[in-house]
Design an enzyme around this catalytic site. Structure first.
Site, PDB file in Angstrom:
ATOM      1  N   THR A  62      15.458  -5.237 -17.067  1.00 45.30           N
ATOM      2  CA  THR A  62      16.226  -6.369 -17.560  1.00 45.30           C
ATOM      3  C   THR A  62      15.267  -7.530 -17.784  1.00 45.30           C
ATOM      4  O   THR A  62      14.158  -7.525 -17.256  1.00 45.30           O
ATOM      5  CB  THR A  62      17.342  -6.760 -16.564  1.00 45.30           C
ATOM      6  OG1 THR A  62      18.081  -7.863 -17.107  1.00 45.30           O
ATOM      7  CG2 THR A  62      16.792  -7.178 -15.208  1.00 45.30           C
ATOM      8  N   GLY A  63      15.696  -8.501 -18.549  1.00 40.69           N
ATOM      9  CA  GLY A  63      14.848  -9.673 -18.769  1.00 40.69           C
ATOM     10  C   GLY A  63      14.637  -9.930 -20.245  1.00 40.69           C
ATOM     11  O   GLY A  63      15.409  -9.461 -21.079  1.00 40.69           O
ATOM     12  N   THR A  98      21.961  -7.964 -17.763  1.00 39.03           N
ATOM     13  CA  THR A  98      22.005  -6.553 -18.157  1.00 39.03           C
ATOM     14  C   THR A  98      22.289  -5.675 -16.938  1.00 39.03           C
ATOM     15  O   THR A  98      21.921  -6.028 -15.830  1.00 39.03           O
ATOM     16  CB  THR A  98      20.614  -6.236 -18.728  1.00 39.03           C
ATOM     17  OG1 THR A  98      20.452  -6.974 -19.921  1.00 39.03           O
ATOM     18  CG2 THR A  98      20.402  -4.780 -18.998  1.00 39.03           C
ATOM     19  N   ARG A 139      20.098  -8.488 -33.993  1.00 41.32           N
ATOM     20  CA  ARG A 139      18.951  -8.425 -33.074  1.00 41.32           C
ATOM     21  C   ARG A 139      19.125  -7.262 -32.095  1.00 41.32           C
ATOM     22  O   ARG A 139      20.190  -7.029 -31.551  1.00 41.32           O
ATOM     23  CB  ARG A 139      18.859  -9.736 -32.303  1.00 41.32           C
ATOM     24  CG  ARG A 139      17.716  -9.805 -31.274  1.00 41.32           C
ATOM     25  CD  ARG A 139      18.179  -9.464 -29.890  1.00 41.32           C
ATOM     26  NE  ARG A 139      17.136  -9.690 -28.891  1.00 41.32           N
ATOM     27  CZ  ARG A 139      17.235  -9.301 -27.629  1.00 41.32           C
ATOM     28  NH1 ARG A 139      18.306  -8.665 -27.199  1.00 41.32           N
ATOM     29  NH2 ARG A 139      16.276  -9.532 -26.777  1.00 41.32           N
ATOM     30  N   VAL A 140      18.061  -6.518 -31.909  1.00 41.10           N
ATOM     31  CA  VAL A 140      18.073  -5.419 -30.947  1.00 41.10           C
ATOM     32  C   VAL A 140      17.016  -5.715 -29.890  1.00 41.10           C
ATOM     33  O   VAL A 140      15.883  -6.068 -30.223  1.00 41.10           O
ATOM     34  CB  VAL A 140      17.767  -4.078 -31.650  1.00 41.10           C
ATOM     35  CG1 VAL A 140      17.644  -2.953 -30.636  1.00 41.10           C
ATOM     36  CG2 VAL A 140      18.861  -3.756 -32.672  1.00 41.10           C
ATOM     37  N   GLY A 141      17.400  -5.577 -28.632  1.00 36.25           N
ATOM     38  CA  GLY A 141      16.462  -5.861 -27.542  1.00 36.25           C
ATOM     39  C   GLY A 141      15.774  -4.607 -27.038  1.00 36.25           C
ATOM     40  O   GLY A 141      15.708  -3.570 -27.714  1.00 36.25           O
ATOM     41  N   ASP A 142      15.268  -4.704 -25.833  1.00 34.98           N
ATOM     42  CA  ASP A 142      14.504  -3.608 -25.219  1.00 34.98           C
ATOM     43  C   ASP A 142      15.376  -2.462 -24.730  1.00 34.98           C
ATOM     44  O   ASP A 142      14.925  -1.309 -24.664  1.00 34.98           O
ATOM     45  CB  ASP A 142      13.715  -4.147 -24.019  1.00 34.98           C
ATOM     46  CG  ASP A 142      14.652  -4.773 -22.985  1.00 34.98           C
ATOM     47  OD1 ASP A 142      15.335  -5.763 -23.324  1.00 34.98           O
ATOM     48  OD2 ASP A 142      14.734  -4.245 -21.861  1.00 34.98           O
ATOM     49  N   GLY A 162      13.899  -9.427 -23.594  1.00 38.62           N
ATOM     50  CA  GLY A 162      13.763  -8.165 -24.307  1.00 38.62           C
ATOM     51  C   GLY A 162      12.533  -8.074 -25.191  1.00 38.62           C
ATOM     52  O   GLY A 162      11.837  -7.057 -25.204  1.00 38.62           O
TER      53      GLY A 162
HETATM   54  N1  ASP Z   1      16.858  -7.283 -21.750  1.00 37.03           N
HETATM   55  C1  ASP Z   1      18.058  -7.749 -22.390  1.00 37.03           C
HETATM   56  C2  ASP Z   1      17.777  -7.991 -23.858  1.00 37.03           C
HETATM   57  O1  ASP Z   1      16.794  -8.642 -24.163  1.00 37.03           O
HETATM   58  C3  ASP Z   1      18.652  -8.980 -21.800  1.00 37.03           C
HETATM   59  C4  ASP Z   1      18.754  -9.034 -20.288  1.00 37.03           C
HETATM   60  O2  ASP Z   1      18.261  -8.158 -19.597  1.00 37.03           O
HETATM   61  O3  ASP Z   1      19.361  -9.987 -19.776  1.00 37.03           O
HETATM   62  O4  ASP Z   1      18.555  -7.602 -24.670  1.00 37.03           O
END
Ligand code: ASP
Length: 268
Positions: free
Chosen positions: A189-190, A139, A167-170, A192
């Site tokens: 990032t990380g 991200t 799917r929706v992340g953070d 989600g």
């Molecule tokens: N945080 C992002 C998500 O879960 C993915 C990422 O940061 O690599 O959509």
């Protein structure tokens, strides 16, 4: 250091320069954060815009958010396809709608009505093997403070590899992957789902609000996240004095910090 990491470090530097150029001309922190993220979206080495990871059906669905710390205005898009720069669409949601988050087809249609550049969704897909490097191609995010002391945060992502459609992340959730107010600007990032569980961006903003040093706040936020979830994340942030901080418990996260004197710091 792997070649791809070097290339991503220099990609970060180019993006930070794009944002800094706006700030040195007296521009708004929101414009700077948006510009930096758009440059990263166009760089296929990152999992955002062009180069986004694929969902289970082999399609790109992107999430993005932007927040103006000064006005607390925010705009975000989720699970949207066929938009070259999702961060521009998020910005348009902030500026031209009374909503904060638009998803899927509705977000796409809003973009077409407001002159946001669309593309064939396939144009955002780069060679499939990139998906296996997903951990290293994360991200993108930016935090900025302008000459008036206004803070802003922006984040954009293709999400996680093999995610279910829809799917929706953070990233587009305010207070989870993205947050800015008068005291803090934060981008995460990380994993989600785990970032959402811990409302990580708002947690870090609270630490800054209490007057904690930026680097300490970043490390403490990641420590809190690790304790709660045993999962991986990275964070970049800025306090109301314009001091940047970052931390991660994941393998790689290139970071570029550019000061008002153009002094820069690059890390991975
Ligand atoms: N945080 C992002 C998500 O879960 C993915 C990422 O940061 O690599 O959509």
């Amino acid at each position: 250091m792997p070649e791809s990491l070097e290339a991503r470090k220099s990609g970060c530097r180019v993006a930070a320069e794009a944002g800094a150029l706006i700030l040195t001309r007296g521009g708004h922190a929101v414009d700077a954060a948006e510009a930096a993220v758009a440059v990263l979206e166009d760089n296929p080495l990152f999992n955002a815009g062009t180069g986004s990871t694929l969902n289970r059906e082999g399609r790109v669905e992107t999430d993005a958010a932007i927040m103006d710390g000064n006005s607390l205005k925010a705009g975000a898009v989720a699970a949207v396809s066929g938009i070259r720069n999702p961060i521009h669409l998020a910005r348009k949601v902030m500026d031209a709608s009374r909503h904060i988050l638009l998803a899927g087809e509705g977000a796409y249609r809003f973009g077409t009505l407001h002159g946001i550049e669309t593309c064939d969704p396939q144009e955002l897909v780069v060679p499939a093997q990139r998906n296996y490097w997903q951990k290293e191609h994360g991200t993108v995010g930016a935090v900025a403070m302008d000459t008036h002391g206004r803070l802003a945060a922006a984040t954009s992502t293709g999400g996680i590899f093999d995610k279910l459609p829809g799917r929706v992340g953070d990233t587009p959730l305010i207070g989870c992957g993205t947050y800015a107010d008068g005291n803090a600007a934060v981008s995460c990032t990380g994993s989600g789902e785990d970032i959402i569980r811990t409302t990580l961006a708002r947690h870090a903003a609270y630490l800054l609000e209490q007057g904690m040093d930026s680097m300490v706040a970043a490390s403490q936020a990641i420590a809190y996240f690790s304790n709660k979830t045993r999962s991986e994340a990275g964070i970049i942030l800025m306090n109301c004095k314009g001091q940047a901080g970052f931390a991660r418990n994941s393998v790689h996260m290139p970071v570029c910090i550019l000061g008002p004197d153009r002094a820069f710091f690059l890390d991975a």
